[in-house]
Scaffold this active site. Structure first.
Site, mmCIF file in Angstrom:
data_model
loop_
_atom_site.group_PDB
_atom_site.id
_atom_site.type_symbol
_atom_site.label_atom_id
_atom_site.label_comp_id
_atom_site.label_asym_id
_atom_site.label_seq_id
_atom_site.Cartn_x
_atom_site.Cartn_y
_atom_site.Cartn_z
ATOM 1 N N ARG A 200 -32.712 34.126 -2.446
ATOM 2 C CA ARG A 200 -32.559 33.877 -0.593
ATOM 3 C C ARG A 200 -31.263 32.728 -0.475
ATOM 4 O O ARG A 200 -30.968 32.546 0.151
ATOM 5 C CB ARG A 200 -33.930 33.665 0.243
ATOM 6 C CG ARG A 200 -34.051 35.439 0.028
ATOM 7 C CD ARG A 200 -35.908 34.633 1.080
ATOM 8 N NE ARG A 200 -36.918 34.261 -0.256
ATOM 9 C CZ ARG A 200 -38.083 34.710 0.383
ATOM 10 N NH1 ARG A 200 -38.227 34.645 1.672
ATOM 11 N NH2 ARG A 200 -38.419 33.545 -0.960
ATOM 12 N N TYR B 105 -4.845 0.918 3.645
ATOM 13 C CA TYR B 105 -5.923 0.966 2.244
ATOM 14 C C TYR B 105 -5.583 0.437 0.806
ATOM 15 O O TYR B 105 -4.152 0.082 0.164
ATOM 16 C CB TYR B 105 -4.812 3.078 1.971
ATOM 17 C CG TYR B 105 -5.641 3.196 0.514
ATOM 18 C CD1 TYR B 105 -6.445 3.922 0.038
ATOM 19 C CD2 TYR B 105 -4.862 3.389 -0.818
ATOM 20 C CE1 TYR B 105 -7.248 4.282 -1.172
ATOM 21 C CE2 TYR B 105 -5.472 3.539 -1.956
ATOM 22 C CZ TYR B 105 -6.620 4.191 -2.249
ATOM 23 O OH TYR B 105 -7.421 4.782 -3.605
ATOM 24 N N GLU C 33 -53.771 35.496 -1.848
ATOM 25 C CA GLU C 33 -52.703 35.368 -1.421
ATOM 26 C C GLU C 33 -52.541 36.384 -0.260
ATOM 27 O O GLU C 33 -52.718 36.850 0.008
ATOM 28 C CB GLU C 33 -51.267 36.212 -2.794
ATOM 29 C CG GLU C 33 -50.684 34.934 -4.005
ATOM 30 C CD GLU C 33 -50.968 33.575 -3.484
ATOM 31 O OE1 GLU C 33 -49.359 33.388 -1.950
ATOM 32 O OE2 GLU C 33 -51.654 32.928 -3.505
ATOM 33 N N ALA D 79 -39.432 25.357 -12.045
ATOM 34 C CA ALA D 79 -38.512 25.129 -11.345
ATOM 35 C C ALA D 79 -37.451 26.705 -11.886
ATOM 36 O O ALA D 79 -36.907 26.178 -11.950
ATOM 37 C CB ALA D 79 -38.230 24.365 -11.868
ATOM 38 N N SER E 96 1.264 -6.815 8.184
ATOM 39 C CA SER E 96 1.970 -5.410 8.409
ATOM 40 C C SER E 96 3.182 -4.640 7.968
ATOM 41 O O SER E 96 3.809 -4.929 7.622
ATOM 42 C CB SER E 96 1.307 -5.357 10.251
ATOM 43 O OG SER E 96 0.608 -6.199 10.672
ATOM 44 N N GLY F 19 -37.609 29.686 -11.312
ATOM 45 C CA GLY F 19 -37.857 31.021 -10.522
ATOM 46 C C GLY F 19 -35.445 30.587 -10.289
ATOM 47 O O GLY F 19 -34.537 30.093 -10.811
HETATM 48 C C1 UD1 Z 1 -46.852 30.312 -3.693
HETATM 49 C C2 UD1 Z 1 -48.555 30.404 -3.835
HETATM 50 C C3 UD1 Z 1 -48.896 30.698 -2.256
HETATM 51 C C4 UD1 Z 1 -48.543 29.305 -1.781
HETATM 52 C C5 UD1 Z 1 -47.347 29.348 -2.404
HETATM 53 C C6 UD1 Z 1 -46.538 28.154 -1.280
HETATM 54 C C7 UD1 Z 1 -48.689 31.404 -5.618
HETATM 55 C C8 UD1 Z 1 -49.691 32.718 -6.433
HETATM 56 N N1 UD1 Z 1 -48.736 31.584 -4.375
HETATM 57 O O1 UD1 Z 1 -46.512 31.464 -3.346
HETATM 58 O O2 UD1 Z 1 -50.332 30.140 -2.822
HETATM 59 O O3 UD1 Z 1 -48.925 29.459 -0.348
HETATM 60 O O4 UD1 Z 1 -46.820 29.287 -3.091
HETATM 61 O O5 UD1 Z 1 -45.248 27.919 -0.879
HETATM 62 O O6 UD1 Z 1 -49.081 30.248 -6.555
HETATM 63 N N2 UD1 Z 1 -42.157 30.079 -9.880
HETATM 64 C C9 UD1 Z 1 -41.943 30.193 -11.430
HETATM 65 N N3 UD1 Z 1 -42.038 31.329 -12.136
HETATM 66 C C10 UD1 Z 1 -42.099 31.901 -11.928
HETATM 67 C C11 UD1 Z 1 -42.866 32.244 -10.308
HETATM 68 C C12 UD1 Z 1 -42.689 31.034 -9.768
HETATM 69 O O7 UD1 Z 1 -40.952 29.229 -11.892
HETATM 70 O O8 UD1 Z 1 -42.568 33.506 -12.638
HETATM 71 C C13 UD1 Z 1 -41.867 28.993 -9.467
HETATM 72 C C14 UD1 Z 1 -40.908 28.923 -8.439
HETATM 73 O O9 UD1 Z 1 -39.425 29.158 -8.854
HETATM 74 C C15 UD1 Z 1 -41.533 28.503 -7.262
HETATM 75 C C16 UD1 Z 1 -43.012 28.253 -7.419
HETATM 76 O O10 UD1 Z 1 -43.222 28.712 -9.000
HETATM 77 O O11 UD1 Z 1 -40.324 27.051 -7.042
HETATM 78 C C17 UD1 Z 1 -43.607 29.114 -6.587
HETATM 79 O O12 UD1 Z 1 -43.226 30.969 -5.920
HETATM 80 P P1 UD1 Z 1 -43.006 32.002 -5.953
HETATM 81 O O13 UD1 Z 1 -42.720 32.565 -6.223
HETATM 82 O O14 UD1 Z 1 -42.607 30.937 -4.611
HETATM 83 O O15 UD1 Z 1 -44.491 31.551 -5.119
HETATM 84 P P2 UD1 Z 1 -44.759 31.957 -3.648
HETATM 85 O O16 UD1 Z 1 -44.500 33.659 -3.013
HETATM 86 O O17 UD1 Z 1 -43.886 31.278 -2.622
#
Ligand code: UD1
Ligand code: CA
Length: 451
Positions: A18, A352, A158, A12, A391, A14
């Site tokens: 968006r 109330y 990927e 978590a 009332s 990220g």
């Molecule tokens: C990832 C998967 C993909 C899968 C998809 C499903 C990988 C390489 N790819 O892609 O195969 O189909 O999820 O939704 O795993 N995060 C971190 N630190 C980082 C990178 C990511 O904590 O350095 C966390 C993000 O916050 C997120 C999760 O990992 O919760 C997934 O990362 P995200 O970049 O969304 O991966 P996708 O490109 O969606």
């Protein structure tokens, strides 16, 4: 499986750009609970053992929220976002403690079900080194593709690294992975970043393990399990799926929902069999509803206890601390906050009731207000058993109305009323015969003279 120890790691870190939000993405709520907390609950329900939360963006807020929804979780900070494998390795110290199973989940995949996690862990107990949760979708764009040969998983590719034929594969990676703890650190450390995004991909451990001759499998789950939330539109989609599941569960457990698609539950709503819910009802967190309660249309309820055979609404608002005992009634356009309405008591229209007790079988008339706030402090109103509040009365707190007392309609009550007394808190009525007609005639002639 209870005998296998487990570490659950939730990624978590990220930013979730968006979402266009000041709040870290995974703290956005579904059914009143942060997305990441839904994931933590699923992990717990699957016997997920110790919990590691990998945080980065909004770390302070994440720690604060985590202390609430997962008080025993350990936090690991990923300073730079170098990919999902790199993120898992932020929790290296936890993995190194040596667990039988390591479960990796994403904080933005809130609809993951415990059952899917259990299925993946079962594969480990049967000898797999890595089990990946896959799903099928007619529109796989953006997901990693699961590449199989002879029933085994050989790689996850990927989207950006896929060949034209690989891109046609509709079996996708949900992001959820169960890894045999004996292999986890070695596999993760073998991951490189030679790919289109230059990131350390967690998904690469599949190819690495397969090349070592270890057993790597995919288990299939529904698309819901894998739904990743990236923007507010997907957040609403996730909410809709969650609500659909919960409504069905409630109905199958014996609750009548006249129009289920218009009833919104919170993550912790408890509703007993034979409760009856009319259309357009919203439950915020902290609500318990007992058997046989009837909730009429357009009611908004949070932090409330609704006892057996209570009737509320239509258009009732129950706020935190509302506690309605058996057969109590709170009718249309009434608000109840931090107040007990005892058995059989009635608050039927436009009232109330805040910071109060309404004694058993008491009757609170239309338009009654407990004046609980003087602009600075709150005070309590106590209404005795079987009391009758006429009332449009104002009960200026702190004030006590004794058992069986009667307050005349339109009163402003500022002093305690003893049991069985009758209290008038208003000016006496004066009636002057003929004076109505005289007034009318005088006003009419004055108007004519002015024209
Ligand atoms: C990832 C998967 C993909 C899968 C998809 C499903 C990988 C390489 N790819 O892609 O195969 O189909 O999820 O939704 O795993 N995060 C971190 N630190 C980082 C990178 C990511 O904590 O350095 C966390 C993000 O916050 C997120 C999760 O990992 O919760 C997934 O990362 P995200 O970049 O969304 O991966 P996708 O490109 O969606
Ligand atoms: Ca994602």
């Amino acid at each position: 499986m209870a005998s296998r120890s487990c570490l659950s790691i939730i990624l978590a870190a990220g930013e979730g750009t968006r979402m266009k939000s000041a709040l870290p993405k995974v703290l956005h709520k579904i059914a009143g609970l942060p997305m990441v907390a839904h994931v933590a609950r699923a992990a717990e329900a699957a016997g997920g053992g110790d919990l590691a939360l990998v945080i980065g963006h909004g770390a302070d807020e994440m720690r604060k929220a985590g202390a609430k929804f997962a008080p025993r979780a350990e936090f690991f900070v990923q300073d730079k976002r170098l990919g999902t494998a790199h993120a898992v390795l932020a929790a290296r110290a936890a993995i190194a403690k040596g667990y039988d199973d390591v479960l990796v989940m994403f904080g933005d995949t809130p609809l993951i079900e415990a059952q899917a996690l259990v299925a993946a862990r079962e594969k480990l107990s049967q000898g797999a080194a890595v089990a990946v949760l896959g799903f099928r979708t007619p529109n796989p764009t953006g997901y990693g593709r699961l590449i199989e040969a002879n029933g085994r998983l050989v790689a996850i590719r990927e989207e950006k690294d896929c060949s034209e034929t690989e891109r046609q594969i509709d079996f996708c990676n949900s992001g959820l992975m169960a890894i045999d703890g004996r292999h986890a650190l070695r596999l993760l450390e073998a991951v490189g970043n030679n790919n289109a995004k230059g990131e350390f991909y967690l998904t690469d451990i599949v190819g690495i393990a397969a090349a070592e001759g270890l057993e790597v499998l995919a288990t299939e789950a529904s698309f819901d399990n894998a739904l990743g939330i990236n923007n507010r539109a997907e957040l609403a989609e996730g909410e809709a799926i969650w609500q659909t599941r919960r409504r069905r569960e409630a109905m199958l457990a014996g609750v009548t929902l006249v129009a289920p698609e218009t009833v919104f539950f919170a993550y912790d709503t408890q509703i007993a069999p034979d409760a009856y819910v009319e259309p357009n009802v919203f439950f915020g967190p902290g609500v318990t509803i007992e058997a046989g309660a009837v909730i009429h249309a357009f009611s908004h309820i949070e932090g409330a206890h609704i006892g057996p055979r209570v009737e509320i609404g239509p258009f009732a608002r129950l706020r935190p601390g509302a506690d309605l005992a058996e057969r109590a009634k709170v009718g249309n356009f009434c608000e109840v906050k931090n107040a007990t309405v005892e058995a059989g008591a009635k608050v039927s229209h436009l009232a109330y009731v805040g910071d109060a007790r309404v004694g058993a079988n008491a009757n609170v008339g239309a338009g009654v207000i407990t004046c609980n706030y003087n602009g600075f402090t709150k005070s309590r109103t106590d209404i005795g058993r079987g009391a009758f509040i006429g009332s449009n009365s104002s009960l200026v707190a702190p004030v006590r109305i004794g058992d069986g007392a009667n307050v005349a309609a339109g009163s402003v009550i500022t002093e305690d009323v003893p049991a069985d007394a009758l209290a008038f808190g208003r000016a006496r009525q004066k009636t002057l015969p003929e004076r109505g007609r005289m007034l009318r005639e005088r006003l009419a002639s004055a108007k004519k003279a002015a024209e």
